[in-house]
Write a protein that holds these residues in place. Structure first.
Motif, PDB file in Angstrom:
ATOM      1  N   VAL A  99      42.710  44.779  22.379  1.00 14.53           N
ATOM      2  CA  VAL A  99      41.557  43.987  22.404  1.00 14.53           C
ATOM      3  C   VAL A  99      41.321  43.519  23.656  1.00 14.53           C
ATOM      4  O   VAL A  99      41.894  42.807  24.202  1.00 14.53           O
ATOM      5  CB  VAL A  99      41.818  42.643  21.414  1.00 14.53           C
ATOM      6  N   LEU A 100      40.049  43.877  24.311  1.00 20.49           N
ATOM      7  CA  LEU A 100      39.751  43.839  25.755  1.00 20.49           C
ATOM      8  C   LEU A 100      38.624  43.064  26.072  1.00 20.49           C
ATOM      9  O   LEU A 100      37.519  42.942  25.683  1.00 20.49           O
ATOM     10  CB  LEU A 100      39.649  45.320  26.194  1.00 20.49           C
ATOM     11  N   GLU A 101      38.827  42.008  26.896  1.00 21.18           N
ATOM     12  CA  GLU A 101      37.776  41.226  27.451  1.00 21.18           C
ATOM     13  C   GLU A 101      36.735  42.180  28.228  1.00 21.18           C
ATOM     14  O   GLU A 101      37.145  43.450  28.756  1.00 21.18           O
ATOM     15  CB  GLU A 101      38.275  40.204  28.335  1.00 21.18           C
ATOM     16  N   SER A 102      35.487  41.824  28.258  1.00 18.79           N
ATOM     17  CA  SER A 102      34.598  42.469  28.860  1.00 18.79           C
ATOM     18  C   SER A 102      33.550  41.990  29.957  1.00 18.79           C
ATOM     19  O   SER A 102      32.307  42.341  30.024  1.00 18.79           O
ATOM     20  CB  SER A 102      33.820  43.559  27.909  1.00 18.79           C
ATOM     21  N   THR A 103      33.965  40.814  30.490  1.00 16.54           N
ATOM     22  CA  THR A 103      33.047  39.672  31.175  1.00 16.54           C
ATOM     23  C   THR A 103      32.209  40.525  32.305  1.00 16.54           C
ATOM     24  O   THR A 103      30.840  40.259  32.297  1.00 16.54           O
ATOM     25  CB  THR A 103      33.857  38.627  31.794  1.00 16.54           C
ATOM     26  N   TYR A 104      32.841  41.409  32.796  1.00 12.71           N
ATOM     27  CA  TYR A 104      32.317  41.892  34.042  1.00 12.71           C
ATOM     28  C   TYR A 104      32.360  43.648  33.925  1.00 12.71           C
ATOM     29  O   TYR A 104      32.544  44.330  34.673  1.00 12.71           O
ATOM     30  CB  TYR A 104      33.006  41.891  35.439  1.00 12.71           C
ATOM     31  N   GLY A 105      31.910  43.901  32.491  1.00 10.41           N
ATOM     32  CA  GLY A 105      32.003  45.496  32.144  1.00 10.41           C
ATOM     33  C   GLY A 105      30.965  46.231  32.482  1.00 10.41           C
ATOM     34  O   GLY A 105      31.055  47.562  32.390  1.00 10.41           O
ATOM     35  N   ASP A 106      30.234  45.608  33.219  1.00 14.73           N
ATOM     36  CA  ASP A 106      28.694  46.268  33.708  1.00 14.73           C
ATOM     37  C   ASP A 106      28.687  46.274  35.307  1.00 14.73           C
ATOM     38  O   ASP A 106      27.598  46.772  35.647  1.00 14.73           O
ATOM     39  CB  ASP A 106      27.539  46.020  33.198  1.00 14.73           C
ATOM     40  N   ARG A 107      29.763  46.007  35.911  1.00 18.07           N
ATOM     41  CA  ARG A 107      29.449  45.777  37.320  1.00 18.07           C
ATOM     42  C   ARG A 107      30.794  46.017  38.217  1.00 18.07           C
ATOM     43  O   ARG A 107      31.659  45.736  37.470  1.00 18.07           O
ATOM     44  CB  ARG A 107      28.703  44.479  37.620  1.00 18.07           C
ATOM     45  N   LEU A 108      30.647  46.061  39.505  1.00 17.69           N
ATOM     46  CA  LEU A 108      31.857  46.203  40.282  1.00 17.69           C
ATOM     47  C   LEU A 108      31.853  44.897  41.174  1.00 17.69           C
ATOM     48  O   LEU A 108      30.643  44.392  41.791  1.00 17.69           O
ATOM     49  CB  LEU A 108      31.712  47.369  40.965  1.00 17.69           C
ATOM     50  N   HIS A 109      33.080  44.429  41.815  1.00 19.18           N
ATOM     51  CA  HIS A 109      32.885  43.210  42.537  1.00 19.18           C
ATOM     52  C   HIS A 109      32.822  43.741  44.238  1.00 19.18           C
ATOM     53  O   HIS A 109      33.354  44.875  44.368  1.00 19.18           O
ATOM     54  CB  HIS A 109      34.303  42.430  42.313  1.00 19.18           C
ATOM     55  N   ALA A 110      32.461  42.750  44.940  1.00 16.44           N
ATOM     56  CA  ALA A 110      32.250  42.755  46.159  1.00 16.44           C
ATOM     57  C   ALA A 110      33.882  42.969  46.718  1.00 16.44           C
ATOM     58  O   ALA A 110      34.803  42.411  46.027  1.00 16.44           O
ATOM     59  CB  ALA A 110      31.475  41.739  46.756  1.00 16.44           C
ATOM     60  N   ASP A 111      33.972  43.535  47.736  1.00 15.15           N
ATOM     61  CA  ASP A 111      35.594  43.587  48.410  1.00 15.15           C
ATOM     62  C   ASP A 111      35.731  42.193  48.675  1.00 15.15           C
ATOM     63  O   ASP A 111      35.241  41.434  49.349  1.00 15.15           O
ATOM     64  CB  ASP A 111      35.307  44.565  49.597  1.00 15.15           C
ATOM     65  N   ARG A 112      37.246  42.115  48.200  1.00 17.52           N
ATOM     66  CA  ARG A 112      37.586  40.540  48.583  1.00 17.52           C
ATOM     67  C   ARG A 112      38.093  40.376  49.933  1.00 17.52           C
ATOM     68  O   ARG A 112      38.470  39.323  50.352  1.00 17.52           O
ATOM     69  CB  ARG A 112      38.807  40.255  47.610  1.00 17.52           C
ATOM     70  N   ARG A 113      38.450  41.547  50.659  1.00 17.98           N
ATOM     71  CA  ARG A 113      39.223  41.288  51.981  1.00 17.98           C
ATOM     72  C   ARG A 113      38.454  40.656  52.987  1.00 17.98           C
ATOM     73  O   ARG A 113      38.929  40.029  53.863  1.00 17.98           O
ATOM     74  CB  ARG A 113      39.608  42.814  52.534  1.00 17.98           C
ATOM     75  N   ASP A 114      36.857  40.441  52.807  1.00 15.60           N
ATOM     76  CA  ASP A 114      36.384  39.924  54.017  1.00 15.60           C
ATOM     77  C   ASP A 114      35.907  38.405  53.285  1.00 15.60           C
ATOM     78  O   ASP A 114      35.029  37.895  54.050  1.00 15.60           O
ATOM     79  CB  ASP A 114      35.176  40.754  54.511  1.00 15.60           C
TER      80      ASP A 114
END
Length: 475
Positions: free
Chosen positions: A201-216
């Motif tokens: 049973v899997l959450e899907s909050t951001y199932g339609d997108r990719l996040h910005a890089d956290r490193r900067d």
């Protein structure tokens, strides 16, 4: 009906209200989370359980983490007669009473004796379970069930739940993801997928997108602070009390520590100079202060890099430039002082979507002044004041917002910093499902578009690896 089976009592219409029931047989079940619907998903009576909901036979309530959209209906569950254990991780056992106390005071009563009685009752039910250890919840000749809590990386104490169920000699591993965290959290250990899952049973909050890089993201935050120092303005950060606030404090301490090592450079504007060491970081949220105190006590659950700072003598969540505002009278004094002076400051205040809380006082006083900046580090739900302010970023012309029935001009600068999401993106969710080689996946806790996009990518990725996968989206 074939057992084990799953029914859903929340978390299927949108991204909040998680509440799932694992039926072990016709009379025995587990409840995974009991959360409140929030934002646009709220309907009349949503703080209560469905009318047909039966508490009889619930062997245990298992909490993945203590955000209100996962625990906010616990009072309704207790009112319905539930008296069984509330199983959670050790950090969550420390944080849960703080969250439920605040909710109780806001919605039921702030009378001290009633609050104390309520917290004592909650404490009598909470059962802390160590990460990674199997815990029995049913042990009968024809029915056995053990659960294991594993780190989910969403906030301190957050877990996914592995349920090992044996019914009439047949074994199944059922996993409830809770909220899976985005990789690179500065305080938390990374997520390790389950070793296997027959049903996920899997959450899907951001199932339609990719996040910005956290490193900067820390560099972006530092640039915003530099600009505020030059403008002699205040940075207003609407933030949620649990999780996001502690991440921000951790990163701010790191920036200030690094500036101190560089000799405390000053930002010069004309004849004026303002040193980084003079910059107050104001935490104006009583709940966030209590939670931050609990985070500090629970530092042995942080990741190795974060714990190393403590052993070096640093206090990442209690540094010298941190100013905590407790009473409402003190809040008003701080708002008036920052409005009337040219003293730069960073203010972190709730709530995160500007729909209430102390951030509203700062916005009323400062939105019309272009010296100041409103910095968003989290999702702003459609229709909230935060979403309206965020939409003004980069806009030209005369803009206004309704705050508590009054219209206020938006002339302050508005910035959205990426990389602060507490949820895994599409790639992270796919990795989680692939890591446990799930056979069946039920997608919950997401908007319809996100669930359908994730379902498509999951099917394609499993097919490319030569694995079969059944994906469903429960109603």
């Amino acid at each position: 009906m074939q057992f084990p089976s799953i029914s859903h009592h929340g978390g299927t219409r949108g991204v909040t209200g998680s509440c799932h029931r694992l039926h072990l047989d016709s009379t025995t079940s587990l409840l995974i989370d009991c959360g409140l619907e929030q934002g646009a998903e709220v309907v009349s009576g949503s703080g209560w359980l469905p009318s047909a909901f039966e508490v009889q036979g619930i062997r245990a309530l298992v909490i993945t983490h203590v955000h209100l959209d996962h625990v906010g209906r616990i009072p309704a569950l207790l009112a319905a007669g539930y008296r069984g254990p509330i199983i959670c991780s050790e950090p969550s056992a420390k944080l849960l009473p703080l969250v439920l106390e605040d909710a109780y005071k806001l919605t039921i009563s702030s009378e001290p004796a009633q609050v104390a009685h309520y917290l004592e009752f909650i404490g009598s039910l909470v059962v802390p379970v160590a990460f990674g250890q199997w815990h029995p919840v049913a042990d009968q000749p024809e029915l056995k069930c053990m659960i294991r809590l594993q780190r989910a990386g969403h906030l301190l104490g957050s877990t996914y739940v592995e349920c090992d169920v044996e019914v009439a000699g047949s074994n199944q591993r059922i996993v409830f993801s809770g909220d899976i965290g985005h990789e690179g959290n500065p305080l938390l250990r990374p997520v390790q997928p389950p070793e296997r899952a027959d049903v996920l049973v899997l959450e899907s909050t951001y199932g339609d997108r990719l996040h910005a890089d956290r490193r900067d993201r820390q560099q972006q935050l530092e640039l915003v602070i530099d600009r505020a120092l030059q403008d002699r303005g205040t940075i207003l950060i609407p933030a949620f009390s649990l999780g996001r606030t502690q991440e921000l404090l951790f990163e701010l301490e790191d920036i200030l520590h690094r500036k101190a090592l560089l000799g405390d450079p000053a930002v010069v504007q004309g004849d004026n100079a303002f040193a980084w060491s003079q910059l107050p970081v104001i935490l104006d949220s009583p709940l966030a202060q209590r939670i931050t105190g609990a985070y500090r006590q629970l530092h042995h659950f942080w990741n190795d890099e974060a714990k190393a700072r403590v052993t070096q003598g640093r206090d990442p969540l209690g540094f010298g430039q941190l100013v905590c505002v407790d009473t409402h009278a003190r809040h008003r004094q701080v708002v008036n002082y920052l409005k009337s002076t040219g003293r730069p400051a960073i203010v972190i205040a709730g709530n995160g979507m500007c729909s209430g809380g102390r951030i509203v006082g700062y916005l009323k006083a400062m939105l019309a002044d272009p010296r100041h900046e409103v910095v968003f580090v989290g999702h702003q739900a459609k229709g909230t004041p935060g979403a309206v302010i965020q939409a003004s970023e980069g806009a030209e012309g005369f803009l206004q917002i309704d705050l508590d029935g009054g219209m206020y001009e938006i002339r302050a600068k508005v910035v959205t910093l990426g990389g602060y999401s507490g949820h895994a993106d599409q790639a992270g969710l796919v990795r989680f499902a692939q890591g446990c080689n799930a056979r069946r996946v039920a997608l919950v806790h997401g908007e319809e578009r996100a669930k359908q996009a994730l379902a498509k990518v999951l099917r394609e990725s499993f097919a490319q690896a030569g694995n079969e996968l059944s994906v469903t989206v429960p109603e």
